[in-house]
Motif scaffolding. Structure first.
Motif, PDB file in Angstrom:
ATOM      1  N   GLY A  52      68.294  85.886  26.272  1.00  0.00           N
ATOM      2  CA  GLY A  52      67.786  86.878  27.218  1.00  0.00           C
ATOM      3  C   GLY A  52      68.389  88.252  26.974  1.00  0.00           C
ATOM      4  N   THR A  55      67.070  89.762  23.726  1.00  0.00           N
ATOM      5  CA  THR A  55      65.695  90.232  23.863  1.00  0.00           C
ATOM      6  C   THR A  55      65.636  91.586  24.555  1.00  0.00           C
ATOM      7  OG1 THR A  55      64.835  87.968  23.932  1.00  0.00           O
ATOM      8  CG2 THR A  55      63.418  89.700  24.841  1.00  0.00           C
ATOM      9  N   ILE A  56      66.467  91.772  25.561  1.00  0.00           N
ATOM     10  CA  ILE A  56      66.502  93.077  26.249  1.00  0.00           C
ATOM     11  C   ILE A  56      66.958  94.167  25.287  1.00  0.00           C
ATOM     12  CG2 ILE A  56      67.703  94.407  28.032  1.00  0.00           C
ATOM     13  CD1 ILE A  56      67.625  91.903  29.782  1.00  0.00           C
ATOM     14  N   PHE A  69      59.755  87.605  22.122  1.00  0.00           N
ATOM     15  CA  PHE A  69      61.045  87.147  22.644  1.00  0.00           C
ATOM     16  C   PHE A  69      61.937  86.726  21.487  1.00  0.00           C
ATOM     17  CE2 PHE A  69      64.086  84.341  24.653  1.00  0.00           C
ATOM     18  CZ  PHE A  69      64.252  84.865  25.921  1.00  0.00           C
ATOM     19  N   ASN A 330      70.127  85.511  17.002  1.00  0.00           N
ATOM     20  CA  ASN A 330      68.755  85.443  17.500  1.00  0.00           C
ATOM     21  C   ASN A 330      67.753  85.867  16.429  1.00  0.00           C
ATOM     22  OD1 ASN A 330      69.583  84.612  20.026  1.00  0.00           O
ATOM     23  ND2 ASN A 330      69.684  86.688  20.851  1.00  0.00           N
ATOM     24  N   THR A 352      60.046  91.170  29.018  1.00  0.00           N
ATOM     25  CA  THR A 352      61.287  91.667  29.616  1.00  0.00           C
ATOM     26  C   THR A 352      61.667  90.842  30.832  1.00  0.00           C
ATOM     27  OG1 THR A 352      60.723  93.911  28.879  1.00  0.00           O
ATOM     28  CG2 THR A 352      62.450  93.703  30.540  1.00  0.00           C
ATOM     29  N   THR A 354      60.857  87.759  31.291  1.00  0.00           N
ATOM     30  CA  THR A 354      61.302  86.467  30.753  1.00  0.00           C
ATOM     31  C   THR A 354      62.780  86.521  30.391  1.00  0.00           C
ATOM     32  OG1 THR A 354      59.111  86.080  29.815  1.00  0.00           O
ATOM     33  CG2 THR A 354      60.909  84.735  28.958  1.00  0.00           C
ATOM     34  N   ALA A 355      63.184  87.617  29.757  1.00  0.00           N
ATOM     35  CA  ALA A 355      64.593  87.781  29.368  1.00  0.00           C
ATOM     36  C   ALA A 355      65.504  87.805  30.598  1.00  0.00           C
ATOM     37  CB  ALA A 355      64.755  89.066  28.566  1.00  0.00           C
TER      38      ALA A 355
END
Length: 459
Positions: A52, A55-56, A69, A330, A352, A354-355
């Motif tokens: 998470g 990803t951000i 993602f 990642n 976003t 989701t993260a």
């Protein structure tokens, strides 16, 4: 492929949460599988947090213009195992996997700088559709066996590789097929929300069937019917009901490895560098393939906007951040790309969200337990569609290629056969995956036959 939600679209808040949870389900199994495979005390919830956070970071670098993602990378499993094997303690191993991820991330940063200076035209020439199309197809096809093994969990195989179906395998197959059929029916015939959240509905349907079989199995004392793992829920209350039953802080890698800084030496750093840095160049090829595939799905060239230099920086730095928390480098996820393709939802707001949910859920014990309890056969049913869409996306790219020309035919053939055949190469501690090997060979063949291609174009 026309999107229901484009990159800049923002679904209503309630819908946004549902869409985000669906993305989480799509990437969750693979993300938490990596720490489980590596072992050595790695935490699934920490990997989820790291995915998470990474990803951000990726979204920040790409100016929230790339709907994908980042999850735990399977390519670095061997590197992570090497870092633990060369360490004198588990704590040193955790610090080693962080150092390795930083070194791999720096490779991306260097490549991003080169791309920023030289542009992306050279990449388009090096990897035209005749090269990138079959490579994208391979990403989906290479995952096919994993999806099928999950679908018929517990089935043995005979000398010819055919599955020997016992009762447990039949139950798994039924759960997987229910999931698969519900996903496809919702995606094809569903109205409004049902069409946008086929994975959630499919997983809940498969989970329900698995729960029914499991209850019957417990009541009749027939273990062959038990396909739902209740151990994650039992772990919540094994020491009684308390705060940890609801809330727990993940075992972050940086916390586990911080005390071993004094044990790090140049020899160990060299060992880690040799294990990680070459793999970063291999994953770079998959980064290109994923973004080319996503570009074809959303009909927008992400290599130009936000730009390959930004996606590389986001992937590299996001990988570093992810490893600091979860230990796993990642990478952009094909499962995420497949989810975008099937649901026609390319909203970056969804990614976003989701993260953010991944970060929050990593602290909430019951949610982590639920995610851990989803049977592999249910996820197998989902993955048949996800991986299939990735493969078909690559084949759609090949549609634009004139395979009547021998130069294109040979290039495509070499990539597909070497990739499907599994031509992975182990050089010392570095493993060049079958996909990367196929891509490299495809590039070489395409370059060698470029003169012939020019002659055929002139005819």
């Amino acid at each position: 492929m026309k999107m229901v939600y484009n990159i800049n679209d923002k679904p209503k808040f309630g819908q946004l949460l549902i869409f985000a949870f669906q993305q989480l389900l799509a990437i969750m199994a693979a993300t938490i599988a990596v720490p489980a495979i590596v072992g050595n005390g790695m935490s699934a919830s920490a990997a989820l947090f790291g995915a998470g956070a990474g990803t951000i970071v990726y979204q920040l670098f790409t100016k929230f213009k790339s709907p994908v993602f980042l999850g735990s990378s399977f390519a670095f499993i061997g590197s992570m195992l090497a870092a633990f094997a060369g360490a004198t303690s588990a704590a040193m191993g955790f610090l080693g996997i962080i150092i390795g991820a930083i070194l791999a991330g720096l490779v991306y940063v260097v490549i991003a700088i080169v791309v920023k200076i030289a542009g992306v035209n050279w990449i388009n020439k090096l990897m035209p559709p005749v090269v990138i199309g079959p490579t994208v197809a391979l990403i989906g096809l290479s995952l096919a066996s994993a999806a099928i093994k999950d679908t018929v969990s517990y089935a043995a195989t005979d000398a010819n590789g055919s599955f020997i179906m016992n009762t447990n395998a039949w139950v798994s197959l039924i759960c997987a097929l229910v999931t698969l059929l519900v996903v496809t029916l919702c995606s094809t015939y569903g109205k409004k929300m049902a069409k946008l959240i086929p994975f959630i509905i499919g997983i809940l349907a498969g989970y329900t069937v698995a729960a029914i079989f499991t209850v019957i199995g417990f009541v009749t004392d027939n273990t062959a019917l038990i396909v739902l793992d209740i151990a994650p829920f039992q772990a919540l209350v094994e020491n009684g009901f308390g705060l940890s039953t609801i809330f727990s802080v993940p075992d972050f890698s940086i916390v586990k490895g911080f005390g071993s800084i004094k044990d790090i030496n140049l020899t160990y750093i060299t060992t880690v560098a040799v294990a990680y840095v070459p793999v970063a160049f291999v994953v770079f090829a998959e980064h290109i393939a994923d973004h080319k595939n996503l570009s074809s799905i959303i009909e927008k060239d992400l290599l130009k906007e936000p730009g390959l230099s930004r996606t590389l920086l986001g992937d590299g730095v996001g990988s570093m951040v992810g490893a600091l928390f979860g230990g796993c480098p990642n990478t952009t996820y094909g499962e995420s790309v497949g989810c975008v393709a099937i649901t026609k939802n390319a909203s970056v707001a969804t990614i976003t969200c989701t993260a953010i949910i991944a970060i929050i859920i990593s602290f909430i014990s019951p949610f982590v337990a639920f995610l851990d309890s989803i049977p592999g056969c249910v996820m197998g049913g989902v993955c048949i569609t996800l991986y299939g869409f990735i493969a078909v996306s690559g084949l759609k790219m090949i549609q634009k290629v004139d395979l009547e020309k021998s130069s294109n035919l040979f290039t495509t053939s070499v990539i597909l056969i070497t990739g499907i055949g599994g031509l992975a190469l182990a050089i010392g501690k570095v493993t060049i995956t079958a996909i990367a090997t196929a891509l490299i060979l495809g590039i070489i063949v395409n370059i060698v036959l470029s003169r012939k291609k020019d002659e055929e174009a002139a005819e």
